[in-house]
Design a protein around this motif. Structure first.
Motif, PDB file in Angstrom:
ATOM      1  N   UNK A  90       5.529  23.993 -19.187  1.00  0.00           N
ATOM      2  CA  UNK A  90       4.780  25.166 -18.731  1.00  0.00           C
ATOM      3  C   UNK A  90       4.400  25.069 -17.263  1.00  0.00           C
ATOM      4  N   UNK A  91       3.905  23.913 -16.848  1.00  0.00           N
ATOM      5  CA  UNK A  91       3.513  23.746 -15.454  1.00  0.00           C
ATOM      6  C   UNK A  91       4.719  23.829 -14.528  1.00  0.00           C
ATOM      7  N   UNK A  92       5.840  23.270 -14.949  1.00  0.00           N
ATOM      8  CA  UNK A  92       7.029  23.347 -14.112  1.00  0.00           C
ATOM      9  C   UNK A  92       7.476  24.794 -13.916  1.00  0.00           C
ATOM     10  N   UNK A  93       7.404  25.574 -14.981  1.00  0.00           N
ATOM     11  CA  UNK A  93       7.800  26.978 -14.880  1.00  0.00           C
ATOM     12  C   UNK A  93       6.857  27.741 -13.956  1.00  0.00           C
ATOM     13  N   UNK A  94       5.584  27.486 -14.084  1.00  0.00           N
ATOM     14  CA  UNK A  94       4.599  28.214 -13.275  1.00  0.00           C
ATOM     15  C   UNK A  94       4.643  27.798 -11.811  1.00  0.00           C
ATOM     16  N   UNK A  95       4.607  26.481 -11.560  1.00  0.00           N
ATOM     17  CA  UNK A  95       4.517  26.090 -10.153  1.00  0.00           C
ATOM     18  C   UNK A  95       4.978  24.688  -9.855  1.00  0.00           C
ATOM     19  N   UNK A  97      -0.040  35.398 -21.374  1.00  0.00           N
ATOM     20  CA  UNK A  97       0.152  36.629 -22.141  1.00  0.00           C
ATOM     21  C   UNK A  97       1.572  36.822 -22.657  1.00  0.00           C
ATOM     22  N   UNK A  98       2.540  36.176 -22.022  1.00  0.00           N
ATOM     23  CA  UNK A  98       3.938  36.414 -22.390  1.00  0.00           C
ATOM     24  C   UNK A  98       4.652  35.087 -22.647  1.00  0.00           C
ATOM     25  N   UNK A  99       5.632  35.132 -23.520  1.00  0.00           N
ATOM     26  CA  UNK A  99       6.446  33.932 -23.740  1.00  0.00           C
ATOM     27  C   UNK A  99       7.518  33.836 -22.657  1.00  0.00           C
ATOM     28  N   UNK A 100       7.962  32.619 -22.364  1.00  0.00           N
ATOM     29  CA  UNK A 100       9.021  32.420 -21.384  1.00  0.00           C
ATOM     30  C   UNK A 100      10.316  33.045 -21.902  1.00  0.00           C
ATOM     31  N   UNK A 101      11.158  33.476 -20.971  1.00  0.00           N
ATOM     32  CA  UNK A 101      12.492  33.893 -21.381  1.00  0.00           C
ATOM     33  C   UNK A 101      13.291  32.649 -21.756  1.00  0.00           C
ATOM     34  N   UNK A 102      14.359  32.852 -22.486  1.00  0.00           N
ATOM     35  CA  UNK A 102      15.200  31.725 -22.867  1.00  0.00           C
ATOM     36  C   UNK A 102      15.741  30.977 -21.657  1.00  0.00           C
ATOM     37  N   UNK A 103      16.122  31.713 -20.615  1.00  0.00           N
ATOM     38  CA  UNK A 103      16.675  31.078 -19.423  1.00  0.00           C
ATOM     39  C   UNK A 103      15.611  30.281 -18.673  1.00  0.00           C
ATOM     40  N   UNK A 104      14.378  30.824 -18.618  1.00  0.00           N
ATOM     41  CA  UNK A 104      13.302  30.088 -17.948  1.00  0.00           C
ATOM     42  C   UNK A 104      13.017  28.771 -18.666  1.00  0.00           C
ATOM     43  N   UNK A 151      13.641  24.993 -16.984  1.00  0.00           N
ATOM     44  CA  UNK A 151      12.613  23.963 -16.809  1.00  0.00           C
ATOM     45  C   UNK A 151      12.968  22.695 -17.571  1.00  0.00           C
ATOM     46  N   UNK A 152      13.520  22.853 -18.758  1.00  0.00           N
ATOM     47  CA  UNK A 152      13.913  21.669 -19.533  1.00  0.00           C
ATOM     48  C   UNK A 152      15.011  20.897 -18.817  1.00  0.00           C
ATOM     49  N   UNK A 153      15.979  21.607 -18.254  1.00  0.00           N
ATOM     50  CA  UNK A 153      17.055  20.937 -17.507  1.00  0.00           C
ATOM     51  C   UNK A 153      16.496  20.219 -16.287  1.00  0.00           C
TER      52      UNK A 153
END
Length: 463
Positions: free
Chosen positions: A293-298, A359-366, A370-372
């Protein structure tokens, strides 16, 4: 410097481009042994044969969180001073012995722990452990070195005010964890450091630098049995009983209505922005979901904060989020800066991105990206003997489990979008948060209406 930047970019691009299938493959650590000596010291020994070097690292639960009340900076000053005189040797003699071996050895304090770590030729392990054992168990704390080091530390503390970025971050941490030992800087305050005496430092050392609860890792081109024998010989007679008080839990809390603290510097043309709240610590079962989550955000160059604040709106050159996770709690922070004229827009964009994570779930690509990214970078964090010694001691100290490294990529790959949204709702707050601004208040105050309760502190009034 140019070569370093190019190398770092290559690593990041490699991580981002790594195929998803490679991201969840397990990692096999070299085999290692674990022993607990009679005095309570835990010793890890790992044989690696790639280079004729050895890394040694001793981790002690003696961080700044253990500073006695009113003596902030004791842990840091103690770590600085053990290398300045021990076993009858002066600072120069200790340095000459280390340099004579072609090695390096240093001590440093963090919030949770102090580490004494170094690298040597493998053939010099006995001599290296002899020096380490001496500085750890028999420091002399020469009076002239105490006074000299206090001057160096206080000068460094004062210099933080010359860096808007570092000063804003230091004061944000102080306000966010106010009243808890994690709130004060590791270096302490100048006033407290100035009043520390040699007796105070010696007392901190006696209460905290003890074998029970400490971890020693020896990693390198060595024979495991010989290394353990050397560790027992040099550190088996180390004695002491912990007398320091336990660090209290940093309780999770929010700031109802949002607390806004403006540190006013009339000279500034740019504003530093810090937004955050108390979050979970290192022992959280949500460690991996929070990392994604943190990687996706910032957490990276392609994060949401970078996209919106830098790329799409041109408000700043940098924006990121971070989790500082400790043994007794943690914090979540958004960091950016912008021109005074665009302060409110940058705050609103940052808060909106935090809100969207909740409020929203990540998209599959996001999620996959981040996992990659995290899985692709992880092998670079366990490349060297030094890295491995660090992992062995930190995993034991934080109780993260001996399979943490081997299962890291698998567990990152198992995180779902729903997991990320759940932990974001619990740990990332866009409302009821703390906002600290280092800004020119006269130029920016009209932009702050409606953010929350505003307090203004003159920068000149802060030490």
């Amino acid at each position: 410097m140019k070569q370093t930047i190019i190398a770092a970019m290559a690593v990041l691009l490699f991580a981002a481009a790594a195929p998803a299938s490679a991201g969840t493959a397990g990692i096999d650590l070299p085999e290692y042994t674990k022993h607990t000596l009679e005095n309570g010291l835990t010793v890890f020994v790992m044989e690696t044969r790639e280079v004729p070097l050895v890394s040694i690292r001793l981790l002690l639960p003696a961080g700044s969180a253990a500073d006695p009340a009113g003596f902030e900076g004791a842990a840091n000053l103690t770590a600085e001073l053990v290398m300045k005189g021990a076993g009858g040797m002066g600072a120069d003699e200790i340095a000459e012995q280390i340099e004579g071996l072609g090695g390096e050895l240093s001590a440093s304090a963090d919030r949770d722990y102090t580490a004494v770590a170094g690298n040597f030729l493998a053939r010099d392990l006995a001599a290296a452990l002899e020096i380490l054992g001496t500085v750890v168990a028999s420091p002399d704390f020469p009076a002239d070195e105490v006074e000299r080091q206090k001057e160096i530390v206080t000068a460094a503390i004062h210099s933080v005010k010359d860096s808007p970025y570092r000063f804003a971050s230091r004061e944000f941490a102080r306000l966010l964890a106010a009243g808890h030992p994690y709130g004060h800087p590791v270096e302490g305050s100048a006033a407290d450091v100035e009043k520390l005496t040699r007796a105070d430092v010696a007392a901190f050392h006696a209460a905290n630098w003890v074998p029970e609860g400490a971890f020693l890792a020896i990693v390198g081109d060595i024979d495991a049995k010989t290394a353990l024998k050397l560790a027992k010989k040099r550190l088996g007679s180390w004695r002491g009983e912990r007398a320091a008080a336990a660090v209290p839990v940093l309780e999770r809390r929010t700031f109802p209505g949002t607390r806004v603290v403006v540190i006013d510097d009339p000279e500034l043309t740019q504003s530093q922005i810090r937004i955050g709240n108390i979050a979970v610590g290192m022992d959280s079962p949500d460690y991996f979901a929070l990392a994604v989550g943190n990687n996706t955000l910032g957490g990276g160059f392609t994060s949401r904060l970078m996209d919106e604040i830098r790329v799409n709106r041109g408000l700043s050159y940098g924006a990121r989020s971070g989790l500082a996770q400790y043994r007794r709690g943690g914090t979540f922070t958004v960091v950016t800066y912008t021109k005074n004229e665009t302060l409110r827009e940058a705050i609103d964009v940052a808060l909106e991105q935090v809100r969207l994570m909740r409020d929203e779930t990540l998209t599959g690509e996001e999620l996959a990206s981040s996992q990659r990214y995290l899985s692709g970078l992880f092998p670079f964090r366990i490349e060297t003997n030094d890295h491995l010694a660090g992992w062995l001691t930190r995993l034991a100290f934080y109780g993260l489990g001996e399979d943490f490294v081997e299962t890291y990529r698998e567990r990152i790959g198992a995180v779902t979008a729903a997991d990320v949204q759940r932990v974001a709702r619990e740990n990332f707050h866009a409302e009821d948060c703390l906002i600290v601004l280092l800004a020119n208040y006269a130029e920016t105050k009209d932009q702050l209406a409606g953010l929350g309760g505003i307090e203004v502190i003159a920068k000149a009034d802060i030490e």
